[in-house]
Each structure stands twice: as C-alpha cells, then as structure tokens.
Design a protein around this motif. Structure first.
Motif, short mmCIF file in Angstrom:
data_model
loop_
_atom_site.label_atom_id
_atom_site.label_comp_id
_atom_site.label_asym_id
_atom_site.label_seq_id
_atom_site.Cartn_x
_atom_site.Cartn_y
_atom_site.Cartn_z
N PRO A 43 -54.03 -34.02 -5.94
CA PRO A 43 -52.67 -34.29 -5.48
C PRO A 43 -51.94 -32.97 -5.18
N LEU A 44 -51.06 -33.02 -4.20
CA LEU A 44 -50.23 -31.88 -3.85
C LEU A 44 -48.82 -32.37 -3.58
N SER A 45 -47.86 -31.72 -4.21
CA SER A 45 -46.45 -32.03 -4.00
C SER A 45 -45.80 -30.87 -3.26
N LEU A 46 -45.09 -31.18 -2.19
CA LEU A 46 -44.41 -30.17 -1.39
C LEU A 46 -42.92 -30.44 -1.38
N ALA A 47 -42.12 -29.40 -1.62
CA ALA A 47 -40.67 -29.48 -1.44
C ALA A 47 -40.42 -29.28 0.05
N VAL A 48 -39.66 -30.19 0.66
CA VAL A 48 -39.46 -30.17 2.11
C VAL A 48 -37.99 -29.97 2.44
N GLU A 49 -37.75 -29.06 3.38
CA GLU A 49 -36.41 -28.85 3.93
C GLU A 49 -36.45 -29.24 5.40
N PHE A 50 -35.61 -30.17 5.78
CA PHE A 50 -35.51 -30.61 7.17
C PHE A 50 -34.58 -29.67 7.90
N GLY A 51 -35.10 -28.97 8.91
CA GLY A 51 -34.29 -27.99 9.65
C GLY A 51 -33.41 -28.60 10.72
N GLY A 52 -33.71 -29.84 11.10
CA GLY A 52 -32.90 -30.51 12.10
C GLY A 52 -33.68 -30.82 13.36
N VAL A 53 -32.96 -31.39 14.32
CA VAL A 53 -33.52 -31.76 15.61
C VAL A 53 -32.65 -31.15 16.69
N VAL A 54 -33.30 -30.59 17.74
CA VAL A 54 -32.55 -29.96 18.82
C VAL A 54 -33.28 -30.19 20.14
N ASP A 55 -32.50 -30.28 21.21
CA ASP A 55 -33.09 -30.37 22.54
C ASP A 55 -33.45 -28.96 22.97
N SER A 56 -34.70 -28.76 23.37
CA SER A 56 -35.18 -27.44 23.78
C SER A 56 -34.80 -27.17 25.23
N ALA A 57 -34.20 -26.00 25.47
CA ALA A 57 -33.87 -25.58 26.83
C ALA A 57 -35.14 -25.20 27.59
#
Length: 183
Positions: A124-138
C-alpha cells in the motif's frame, strides 16, 4: 456523514473522462538519505500516468507506470549501480506501477490511497495530494489540471535492502503532474 463520505460524493471541477498527462510539465522525483547525513535527489525520466474522472471524487482512478532504468540522479555511474542487481535490478524489475484505490479528504487536505508494485512486490502507498487547479492553456487552447503528491516508501518492504547504513530505508516521493482535459 463524515467528511470522507461527503468527499466521495462531491462534484468535481474536472470534466468526466480520461485526462492524458502532459509529459513536458510532469515529473516523478525522489530523495533518499546517504550515510544518514545528506540527501540524494533524483527523478525518473520515462513514465506514463492516466487520470480517469467520473462525476464524483469516489469515481476517480489514477494509474502510473515508471521505467526504472530511466533513473537520473545527476551521476551516471551511480545511476548504473542503482539499476544493477545490487539494488533495483532493472533486468528483473523493469517497472514500478501505481494504481489508486481510494481518494478522500476535505478542503485542501486530500489523500490518495493505492498500491505500488516494484517487481513482484505490491504494498500500500498513501500520497498527500494538493490540487493546483484548472486553467485554460494559451498554448494549446485546452484545459489543464495540476496536482502535487508526496509520500514515502520503505526500501526493505520491496526487497531493496542493499547497503543499509549507507542508504536510508525511507525513500520520499515527489510527484508534479499536469493533465490535459479529454476532447
């Protein structure tokens, strides 16, 4: 209902479907203690990962496969030794694979549980996750989502116990992943 139960049914800011990873803006890094006094850092240059999103957090699935021979610690001689039968033995264990089993959390604190396989050993592996967000790429006109994940494994649990006292048992994992929305 607990926060974890609520998170499993929370709607997502991500479109349903399979998000492809952006290899130019993603990395799989690690660090390990050397002689107990300093850290050696490195990354794996060849990997694939996929993010499948449904309607809720409970429907998210993440898979990844890392080619162990693609290790880069900035020292080719050390990398060759790490790939040898003394440690990773990439002839017998060419890949490391991850499969998520559950995501839980609330607010900014998220955890991804899963299974990590190196060779014929799965733990088993547990990962702490940070969501950086969503953006439209130019650049490509598509939506991109970013995540950072951290965790750690113990080498001994995977049968990678070469040089105890020289190399630490704990390997810290640092993932920076960017995914592109399905069309």
């Amino acid at each position: 209902m607990t926060n974890t139960d609520t998170a499993q049914t929370t709607a997502l800011p991500l479109r349903s479907g399979t998000w492809a990873y952006d290899p130019f803006h993603s990395s799989v890094g690690f660090q390990i203690r050397h002689l107990g006094i300093s850290k050696v850092r490195g990354h794996f240059g060849t990997f694939e990962t996929e993010l499948t999103v449904g309607e809720t957090v409970g429907s998210i699935a993440v898979t990844a496969t890392v080619q162990l021979a693609s290790i880069d610690t900035g020292n080719p001689d050390r990398d060759a030794h790490v790939c040898s039968s003394d440690l990773l033995d990439v002839e017998k264990r060419p890949t490391m694979a991850f499969r998520s089993t559950r995501i839980s959390g609330d607010g900014e604190d998220w955890t991804m549980e899963g299974e990590l396989t190196i060779g014929d050993v799965t733990r088993p592996l547990s990962l702490a996750v940070e969501f950086g967000g969503v953006v439209d790429s130019a650049v490509d006109g598509r939506r991109h989502a970013g995540f950072e994940a951290t965790g750690e494994i113990r080498r001994k649990e995977f049968g990678l116990d070469f040089a105890p006292g020289v190399l630490g048992d704990v390997v810290k994992i640092n993932l920076d992943l960017q995914f592109v929305e399905p069309q």
